[in-house]
Design a protein around this motif. Structure first.
Motif, PDB file in Angstrom:
ATOM      1  N   PRO A  48       0.806  -1.215   0.000  1.00 31.97           N
ATOM      2  CA  PRO A  48       0.000   0.000   0.000  1.00 31.97           C
ATOM      3  C   PRO A  48       0.846   1.276   0.000  1.00 31.97           C
ATOM      4  O   PRO A  48       0.320   2.367  -0.232  1.00 31.97           O
ATOM      5  CB  PRO A  48      -0.829  -0.105   1.290  1.00 31.97           C
ATOM      6  CG  PRO A  48      -0.093  -1.067   2.150  1.00 31.97           C
ATOM      7  CD  PRO A  48       0.671  -1.986   1.237  1.00 31.97           C
ATOM      8  N   ILE A  49       2.155   1.150   0.217  1.00 33.11           N
ATOM      9  CA  ILE A  49       3.032   2.330   0.196  1.00 33.11           C
ATOM     10  C   ILE A  49       3.916   2.348  -1.058  1.00 33.11           C
ATOM     11  O   ILE A  49       4.830   3.171  -1.159  1.00 33.11           O
ATOM     12  CB  ILE A  49       3.893   2.436   1.478  1.00 33.11           C
ATOM     13  CG1 ILE A  49       4.813   1.229   1.632  1.00 33.11           C
ATOM     14  CG2 ILE A  49       3.006   2.632   2.709  1.00 33.11           C
ATOM     15  CD1 ILE A  49       5.859   1.391   2.735  1.00 33.11           C
ATOM     16  N   ASP A  50       3.628   1.495  -2.021  1.00 32.64           N
ATOM     17  CA  ASP A  50       4.469   1.415  -3.215  1.00 32.64           C
ATOM     18  C   ASP A  50       4.531   2.748  -3.958  1.00 32.64           C
ATOM     19  O   ASP A  50       5.598   3.164  -4.407  1.00 32.64           O
ATOM     20  CB  ASP A  50       3.982   0.315  -4.162  1.00 32.64           C
ATOM     21  CG  ASP A  50       4.934   0.125  -5.324  1.00 32.64           C
ATOM     22  OD1 ASP A  50       6.082  -0.306  -5.085  1.00 32.64           O
ATOM     23  OD2 ASP A  50       4.541   0.439  -6.466  1.00 32.64           O
ATOM     24  N   LYS A  51       3.417   3.427  -4.088  1.00 29.23           N
ATOM     25  CA  LYS A  51       3.398   4.713  -4.794  1.00 29.23           C
ATOM     26  C   LYS A  51       4.261   5.738  -4.052  1.00 29.23           C
ATOM     27  O   LYS A  51       4.970   6.518  -4.679  1.00 29.23           O
ATOM     28  CB  LYS A  51       1.958   5.211  -4.946  1.00 29.23           C
ATOM     29  CG  LYS A  51       1.828   6.357  -5.891  1.00 29.23           C
ATOM     30  CD  LYS A  51       2.155   5.920  -7.302  1.00 29.23           C
ATOM     31  CE  LYS A  51       2.002   7.080  -8.259  1.00 29.23           C
ATOM     32  NZ  LYS A  51       2.696   6.849  -9.519  1.00 29.23           N
ATOM     33  N   GLN A  52       4.197   5.721  -2.718  1.00 31.36           N
ATOM     34  CA  GLN A  52       5.052   6.623  -1.934  1.00 31.36           C
ATOM     35  C   GLN A  52       6.524   6.308  -2.194  1.00 31.36           C
ATOM     36  O   GLN A  52       7.338   7.226  -2.364  1.00 31.36           O
ATOM     37  CB  GLN A  52       4.768   6.494  -0.440  1.00 31.36           C
ATOM     38  CG  GLN A  52       3.429   7.014  -0.007  1.00 31.36           C
ATOM     39  CD  GLN A  52       3.136   6.695   1.451  1.00 31.36           C
ATOM     40  OE1 GLN A  52       3.947   6.099   2.155  1.00 31.36           O
ATOM     41  NE2 GLN A  52       1.961   7.101   1.908  1.00 31.36           N
ATOM     42  N   LEU A  53       6.869   5.029  -2.206  1.00 29.96           N
ATOM     43  CA  LEU A  53       8.264   4.641  -2.435  1.00 29.96           C
ATOM     44  C   LEU A  53       8.726   5.039  -3.834  1.00 29.96           C
ATOM     45  O   LEU A  53       9.869   5.486  -4.019  1.00 29.96           O
ATOM     46  CB  LEU A  53       8.444   3.143  -2.199  1.00 29.96           C
ATOM     47  CG  LEU A  53       8.269   2.688  -0.746  1.00 29.96           C
ATOM     48  CD1 LEU A  53       8.248   1.160  -0.666  1.00 29.96           C
ATOM     49  CD2 LEU A  53       9.356   3.259   0.149  1.00 29.96           C
ATOM     50  N   GLU A  54       7.842   4.929  -4.804  1.00 28.66           N
ATOM     51  CA  GLU A  54       8.180   5.356  -6.167  1.00 28.66           C
ATOM     52  C   GLU A  54       8.440   6.873  -6.202  1.00 28.66           C
ATOM     53  O   GLU A  54       9.399   7.327  -6.836  1.00 28.66           O
ATOM     54  CB  GLU A  54       7.063   4.990  -7.131  1.00 28.66           C
ATOM     55  CG  GLU A  54       7.335   5.390  -8.564  1.00 28.66           C
ATOM     56  CD  GLU A  54       6.200   5.047  -9.497  1.00 28.66           C
ATOM     57  OE1 GLU A  54       6.493   4.766 -10.674  1.00 28.66           O
ATOM     58  OE2 GLU A  54       5.023   5.065  -9.071  1.00 28.66           O
TER      59      GLU A  54
END
Length: 174
Positions: free
Chosen positions: A52-58
């Motif tokens: 759920p935090i993949d977009k933040q990591l990107e």
């Protein structure tokens, strides 16, 4: 265009703008460690594809490219570095993840799920990048961002453990 240029074969590299410096120059060490951090976050993302935090990591990875460009172009206003608003966004993300976690009562041993373990590695690389950037002058916003990012990565590691049903391991002094 070939990937190899042979221009670095004698231990020097070019900064943006063309000036040549030794490959062990503190500036090269700083943005090289930023690059390492970016790659480490890429590995963390690969270990937790449905995160759920993949977009933040990107987005963080893009921030790191902004920082790397700034560090590679000293005295050039073309690359402003990371937007200071991103620091506030990281703080909000930390607060959101922490709201789902149990409060810490002790230090924790890095590890747990593969994603959490990799996020802990990213956190330690981030701390090293921060130390490298501190050695450079006039990079206050970058230092603040990296300081907050290491906090984010710590909380993200705990968040990953929770998401994978793996408890954090408290450090017990022996």
């Amino acid at each position: 265009m070939k990937i190899y240029t042979r221009t670095g074969d004698r231990g020097e590299t070019s900064l943006f703008g063309g000036s040549r410096v030794a490959k062990d120059d503190p500036r090269i060490e700083a943005y090289g460690t930023i690059d390492e951090l970016n790659s480490t976050i890429g590995v963390a993302r690969a270990t937790w594809a449905s995160s759920p935090i993949d977009k933040q990591l990107e987005t963080i990875q893009s921030d790191l490219f902004d920082i790397g460009a700034r560090l590679a172009a000293p005295g050039n206003d073309r690359f402003a570095g990371v937007n200071p608003q991103r620091i506030t966004e990281l703080e909000r993300a930390i607060d959101a993840m922490e709201s789902e976690l149990q409060p810490l009562t002790s230090f924790i041993i890095p590890g747990g799920s593969p994603a959490a373990a990799q996020l802990h590695v990213a956190r330690t690389v981030c701390r090293r990048a921060e130390r490298r950037v501190v050695a450079l002058e006039n990079e206050t916003a970058t230092v603040t961002y990296l300081n907050r990012l290491s906090d984010y990565l710590f909380v993200a590691a705990r968040y990953a453990n929770r998401a994978h049903g793996v408890p954090d391991t408290p450090w017990i002094r022996r």
